[in-house]
Design an enzyme around this catalytic site. Structure first.
Site, PDB file in Angstrom:
ATOM      1  N   GLU A   1      -2.338  -2.132   2.182  1.00 24.29           N
ATOM      2  CA  GLU A   1      -1.440  -2.432   1.071  1.00 24.29           C
ATOM      3  C   GLU A   1      -1.329  -3.941   0.864  1.00 24.29           C
ATOM      4  O   GLU A   1      -1.374  -4.438  -0.266  1.00 24.29           O
ATOM      5  CB  GLU A   1      -0.031  -1.867   1.329  1.00 24.29           C
ATOM      6  CG  GLU A   1       0.005  -0.389   1.606  1.00 24.29           C
ATOM      7  CD  GLU A   1      -0.081  -0.049   3.090  1.00 24.29           C
ATOM      8  OE1 GLU A   1       0.566   0.926   3.493  1.00 24.29           O
ATOM      9  OE2 GLU A   1      -0.783  -0.755   3.839  1.00 24.29           O
TER      10      GLU A   1
ATOM     11  N   CYS B   1       4.400   0.658   5.391  1.00 29.58           N
ATOM     12  CA  CYS B   1       5.396   0.243   6.369  1.00 29.58           C
ATOM     13  C   CYS B   1       6.494  -0.541   5.641  1.00 29.58           C
ATOM     14  O   CYS B   1       6.383  -0.839   4.444  1.00 29.58           O
ATOM     15  CB  CYS B   1       4.749  -0.613   7.455  1.00 29.58           C
ATOM     16  SG  CYS B   1       4.251  -2.258   6.880  1.00 29.58           S
TER      17      CYS B   1
END
Length: 193
Positions: free
Chosen positions: A114, A138
């Site tokens: 990401e 996360c």
């Protein structure tokens, strides 16, 4: 008239000249007319399926032994803006070449997929974005994505992060509905060979 009959003269005396995945080029032996016939009905996949499959393909480039993760970021019009996969810094050893560098149960050798995608986004974006990832982001990736306008994340696998849940609950309780964060699980059936 049956499938394969000439649409011009109606004869069944035809032959197949070329076959592709979903179409067939046919020619009439009587009048030499050529036409294309559709062989099978093609079901067009929805954008979420396409982008999650792309994220899964990108994950194959990941270099961590513990989890291979891929990510795609699009705008709300389904235009791909950035992609990423988890891997080590340039010039640093990869987990697949040495060992994972684990601290507090997490490999810290790699940059998350990401984050790699978010780094590649070109600045100044004021529109809402959508993230597609093989795993739920996360806490750090979720916050960075939120800062850049990603309020919706589609994912294939759950990544346990209790701190992320606390942020989601607080943010969604303290912001208007159109600014809430949503994590959407999507099941992808295995592709048929």
């Amino acid at each position: 008239m049956q499938l394969g009959d000439c649409p011009k003269c109606g004869t069944g005396n035809t032959e197949s000249l070329k076959v592709a995945d979903t179409i067939e080029l046919r020619q009439c032996n009587k009048c030499s007319h050529q036409w294309i016939e559709k062989l099978v009905t093609f079901k067009r996949p929805d954008p979420q399926t396409v982008f999650l499959r792309l994220a899964a393909l990108l994950a194959e480039r990941g270099t961590c032994k513990r989890a291979k993760v891929g990510c795609v970021v699009t705008d709300e019009s389904n235009v791909i803006l950035a992609t990423g996969y988890n891997g080590s810094l340039p010039g640093s050893p990869h987990c697949i070449d040495s060992e994972c560098l684990v601290v507090d149960g997490h490999c810290i050798r790699t940059i998350h997929a990401e984050m790699n995608a978010l780094i590649r986004l070109r600045g100044g974006n004021k529109q809402r974005l959508v993230g597609y990832c093989t795993h739920t982001p996360c806490l750090t990736c979720l916050k960075a994505g939120l800062q850049l306008g990603i309020y919706t994340w589609y994912y294939l696998k759950e990544y346990k992060d209790h701190n992320r849940q606390e942020l989601l609950q607080w943010h969604n309780a303290n912001h208007p509905a159109d600014s809430c964060i949503s994590l959407v699980y999507k099941y992808l059936a295995p592709e048929k060979a």
